[in-house]
Design a protein around this motif. Structure first.
Motif, PDB file in Angstrom:
ATOM      1  N   LEU A 159       0.825  -1.205   0.000  1.00  0.00           N
ATOM      2  CA  LEU A 159       0.000   0.000   0.000  1.00  0.00           C
ATOM      3  C   LEU A 159       0.866   1.264   0.000  1.00  0.00           C
ATOM      4  CD1 LEU A 159      -2.730  -1.182   2.500  1.00  0.00           C
ATOM      5  CD2 LEU A 159      -3.115  -0.575   0.080  1.00  0.00           C
ATOM      6  N   LEU A 160       1.926   1.260   0.808  1.00  0.00           N
ATOM      7  CA  LEU A 160       2.812   2.426   0.853  1.00  0.00           C
ATOM      8  C   LEU A 160       3.523   2.638  -0.476  1.00  0.00           C
ATOM      9  CD1 LEU A 160       4.218   2.035   4.462  1.00  0.00           C
ATOM     10  CD2 LEU A 160       2.810   3.936   3.600  1.00  0.00           C
ATOM     11  N   ALA A 161       3.913   1.567  -1.150  1.00  0.00           N
ATOM     12  CA  ALA A 161       4.551   1.699  -2.465  1.00  0.00           C
ATOM     13  C   ALA A 161       3.582   2.343  -3.461  1.00  0.00           C
ATOM     14  CB  ALA A 161       5.024   0.344  -2.972  1.00  0.00           C
ATOM     15  N   GLU A 162       2.318   1.920  -3.438  1.00  0.00           N
ATOM     16  CA  GLU A 162       1.310   2.540  -4.315  1.00  0.00           C
ATOM     17  C   GLU A 162       1.150   4.024  -3.993  1.00  0.00           C
ATOM     18  OE1 GLU A 162      -2.496   0.565  -4.310  1.00  0.00           O
ATOM     19  OE2 GLU A 162      -1.561  -1.399  -4.616  1.00  0.00           O
ATOM     20  N   TYR A 163       1.070   4.318  -2.707  1.00  0.00           N
ATOM     21  CA  TYR A 163       0.921   5.708  -2.264  1.00  0.00           C
ATOM     22  C   TYR A 163       2.115   6.549  -2.724  1.00  0.00           C
ATOM     23  CZ  TYR A 163       1.148   9.574   1.128  1.00  0.00           C
ATOM     24  OH  TYR A 163       1.267  10.795   1.726  1.00  0.00           O
ATOM     25  N   PHE A 164       3.320   6.078  -2.465  1.00  0.00           N
ATOM     26  CA  PHE A 164       4.522   6.823  -2.862  1.00  0.00           C
ATOM     27  C   PHE A 164       4.608   6.967  -4.380  1.00  0.00           C
ATOM     28  CE2 PHE A 164       6.640   5.178   1.232  1.00  0.00           C
ATOM     29  CZ  PHE A 164       6.250   6.292   1.940  1.00  0.00           C
ATOM     30  N   ASP A 165       4.270   5.916  -5.124  1.00  0.00           N
ATOM     31  CA  ASP A 165       4.295   5.982  -6.587  1.00  0.00           C
ATOM     32  C   ASP A 165       3.309   7.024  -7.109  1.00  0.00           C
ATOM     33  OD1 ASP A 165       6.228   3.995  -6.649  1.00  0.00           O
ATOM     34  OD2 ASP A 165       4.848   2.415  -7.314  1.00  0.00           O
ATOM     35  N   ALA A 166       2.100   7.036  -6.535  1.00  0.00           N
ATOM     36  CA  ALA A 166       1.094   8.005  -6.963  1.00  0.00           C
ATOM     37  C   ALA A 166       1.537   9.430  -6.649  1.00  0.00           C
ATOM     38  CB  ALA A 166      -0.247   7.703  -6.297  1.00  0.00           C
ATOM     39  N   ARG A 167       2.101   9.633  -5.473  1.00  0.00           N
ATOM     40  CA  ARG A 167       2.584  10.966  -5.094  1.00  0.00           C
ATOM     41  C   ARG A 167       3.722  11.403  -6.007  1.00  0.00           C
ATOM     42  NH1 ARG A 167       0.772  14.208  -4.410  1.00  0.00           N
ATOM     43  NH2 ARG A 167       2.123  15.406  -3.083  1.00  0.00           N
ATOM     44  N   ALA A 168       4.650  10.514  -6.274  1.00  0.00           N
ATOM     45  CA  ALA A 168       5.791  10.863  -7.115  1.00  0.00           C
ATOM     46  C   ALA A 168       5.344  11.207  -8.537  1.00  0.00           C
ATOM     47  CB  ALA A 168       6.809   9.724  -7.134  1.00  0.00           C
ATOM     48  N   ALA A 169       4.374  10.468  -9.061  1.00  0.00           N
ATOM     49  CA  ALA A 169       3.909  10.690 -10.432  1.00  0.00           C
ATOM     50  C   ALA A 169       3.220  12.038 -10.603  1.00  0.00           C
ATOM     51  CB  ALA A 169       2.965   9.567 -10.845  1.00  0.00           C
TER      52      ALA A 169
ATOM     53  N   VAL B  28      -4.349  -0.927   8.526  1.00  0.00           N
ATOM     54  CA  VAL B  28      -4.770  -1.245   7.171  1.00  0.00           C
ATOM     55  C   VAL B  28      -6.282  -1.388   7.178  1.00  0.00           C
ATOM     56  CG1 VAL B  28      -4.694  -2.986   5.338  1.00  0.00           C
ATOM     57  CG2 VAL B  28      -2.584  -2.294   6.479  1.00  0.00           C
ATOM     58  N   ALA B  29      -6.922  -0.750   6.211  1.00  0.00           N
ATOM     59  CA  ALA B  29      -8.372  -0.849   6.039  1.00  0.00           C
ATOM     60  C   ALA B  29      -8.644  -1.915   4.977  1.00  0.00           C
ATOM     61  CB  ALA B  29      -8.937   0.495   5.613  1.00  0.00           C
ATOM     62  N   ARG B  30      -9.595  -2.788   5.288  1.00  0.00           N
ATOM     63  CA  ARG B  30      -9.931  -3.875   4.373  1.00  0.00           C
ATOM     64  C   ARG B  30     -11.431  -3.912   4.113  1.00  0.00           C
ATOM     65  NH1 ARG B  30      -5.677  -5.854   7.478  1.00  0.00           N
ATOM     66  NH2 ARG B  30      -4.043  -6.913   6.312  1.00  0.00           N
ATOM     67  N   GLU B  31     -11.775  -4.229   2.885  1.00  0.00           N
ATOM     68  CA  GLU B  31     -13.157  -4.512   2.518  1.00  0.00           C
ATOM     69  C   GLU B  31     -13.174  -5.941   1.995  1.00  0.00           C
ATOM     70  OE1 GLU B  31     -16.737  -2.635  -0.103  1.00  0.00           O
ATOM     71  OE2 GLU B  31     -14.753  -2.682  -1.019  1.00  0.00           O
TER      72      GLU B  31
ATOM     73  N   ALA C 281      -7.224  -5.404   0.960  1.00  0.00           N
ATOM     74  CA  ALA C 281      -6.643  -4.165   1.475  1.00  0.00           C
ATOM     75  C   ALA C 281      -7.063  -3.012   0.575  1.00  0.00           C
ATOM     76  CB  ALA C 281      -5.130  -4.274   1.540  1.00  0.00           C
ATOM     77  N   ILE C 282      -7.655  -1.984   1.188  1.00  0.00           N
ATOM     78  CA  ILE C 282      -8.177  -0.857   0.429  1.00  0.00           C
ATOM     79  C   ILE C 282      -7.519   0.459   0.816  1.00  0.00           C
ATOM     80  CG2 ILE C 282     -10.139  -0.298   1.928  1.00  0.00           C
ATOM     81  CD1 ILE C 282     -10.420  -0.685  -1.846  1.00  0.00           C
ATOM     82  N   GLY C 283      -6.819   0.472   1.960  1.00  0.00           N
ATOM     83  CA  GLY C 283      -6.184   1.714   2.386  1.00  0.00           C
ATOM     84  C   GLY C 283      -5.349   1.529   3.630  1.00  0.00           C
ATOM     85  N   CYS C 284      -4.696   2.616   4.038  1.00  0.00           N
ATOM     86  CA  CYS C 284      -3.820   2.542   5.198  1.00  0.00           C
ATOM     87  C   CYS C 284      -3.610   3.940   5.777  1.00  0.00           C
ATOM     88  CB  CYS C 284      -2.474   1.934   4.824  1.00  0.00           C
ATOM     89  SG  CYS C 284      -1.516   2.918   3.626  1.00  0.00           S
TER      90      CYS C 284
ATOM     91  N   ILE D  98      -6.150   5.838   0.423  1.00  0.00           N
ATOM     92  CA  ILE D  98      -7.252   4.966   0.016  1.00  0.00           C
ATOM     93  C   ILE D  98      -7.032   4.661  -1.461  1.00  0.00           C
ATOM     94  CG2 ILE D  98      -9.753   4.733  -0.297  1.00  0.00           C
ATOM     95  CD1 ILE D  98      -9.047   4.824   2.647  1.00  0.00           C
ATOM     96  N   ARG D  99      -7.047   3.388  -1.803  1.00  0.00           N
ATOM     97  CA  ARG D  99      -6.873   3.015  -3.210  1.00  0.00           C
ATOM     98  C   ARG D  99      -7.984   3.644  -4.059  1.00  0.00           C
ATOM     99  NH1 ARG D  99      -5.250  -3.407  -2.983  1.00  0.00           N
ATOM    100  NH2 ARG D  99      -3.051  -3.002  -3.408  1.00  0.00           N
ATOM    101  N   PRO D 100      -7.694   3.915  -5.330  1.00  0.00           N
ATOM    102  CA  PRO D 100      -8.692   4.581  -6.183  1.00  0.00           C
ATOM    103  C   PRO D 100     -10.068   3.915  -6.175  1.00  0.00           C
ATOM    104  CG  PRO D 100      -6.579   4.558  -7.296  1.00  0.00           C
ATOM    105  CD  PRO D 100      -6.417   3.727  -6.035  1.00  0.00           C
ATOM    106  N   GLN D 101     -10.123   2.591  -6.165  1.00  0.00           N
ATOM    107  CA  GLN D 101     -11.417   1.906  -6.201  1.00  0.00           C
ATOM    108  C   GLN D 101     -12.219   2.078  -4.908  1.00  0.00           C
ATOM    109  OE1 GLN D 101      -8.393   0.439  -6.358  1.00  0.00           O
ATOM    110  NE2 GLN D 101      -8.374  -1.577  -5.383  1.00  0.00           N
ATOM    111  N   GLY D 102     -11.594   2.565  -3.845  1.00  0.00           N
ATOM    112  CA  GLY D 102     -12.292   2.781  -2.587  1.00  0.00           C
ATOM    113  C   GLY D 102     -12.647   4.231  -2.321  1.00  0.00           C
TER     114      GLY D 102
END
Length: 155
Positions: A17-27, A53-56, A60-63, A85-89
């Motif tokens: 989740l943190l890698a996704e977050y950091f990648d999105a911020r960097a982009a 971690v938030a789960r549905e 895992a959907i967020g953190c 929060i991941r885009p789908q959430g």
């Protein structure tokens, strides 16, 4: 149904989740100068911090996390970090639920105040922070990724 539970910040799901977050911020960061700061596990260990971690439906959907800030203040300050929060959430109110959970955990650790920093380009994040009671405050750190700082008294 959303379920939020503590998770080591260095677990596989937290790192993903943190890698996704950091990648999105960097982009999307202006000038492509985003500085990645991997959270230290000891900073997010109870009772001076926690990462959740938030789960549905077990997905895992967020953190997000909180950590106690050292200082010479007569207040006990905790800092909110890495709320994602991941885009789908998104658009389902889960950011508010996650922020509420972190706030209650901070209270249980004895926090008098929550603070956070963000970047002015994160308009949805600023709206979330305002909706959950945060107000602009003077800068409390020198985070190179931050242009805005917010605080919320808990007492």
């Amino acid at each position: 149904m959303l379920r939020i539970s503590p998770e080591p910040v260095d677990s596989e799901v937290s790192r993903m989740l943190l890698a996704e977050y950091f990648d999105a911020r960097a982009a999307s960061f202006p000038g492509q100068t985003y500085t990645r700061t991997v959270p230290a596990p000891e900073a997010f260990t109870e009772p001076t911090g926690v990462f959740v971690v938030a789960r549905e439906d077990d997905h895992a959907i967020g953190c997000g996390g909180i950590r106690r800030l050292a200082g010479d203040s007569d207040r006990t300050r905790f800092e909110v970090k890495h709320v994602y929060i991941r885009p789908q959430g998104r658009g389902r109110g889960w950011g508010r639920v996650l922020m509420g959970d972190l706030q209650e955990r901070a209270r249980s650790f004895g926090a008098d105040e929550l603070v956070l920093d963000t970047h002015h380009t994160l308009e949805a994040a600023a709206a979330l922070y305002a909706a959950t009671g945060f107000q602009p405050i003077p800068a409390y750190n020198d985070n190179p990724n931050a242009t805005r700082w917010y605080g919320k008294p808990l007492t």
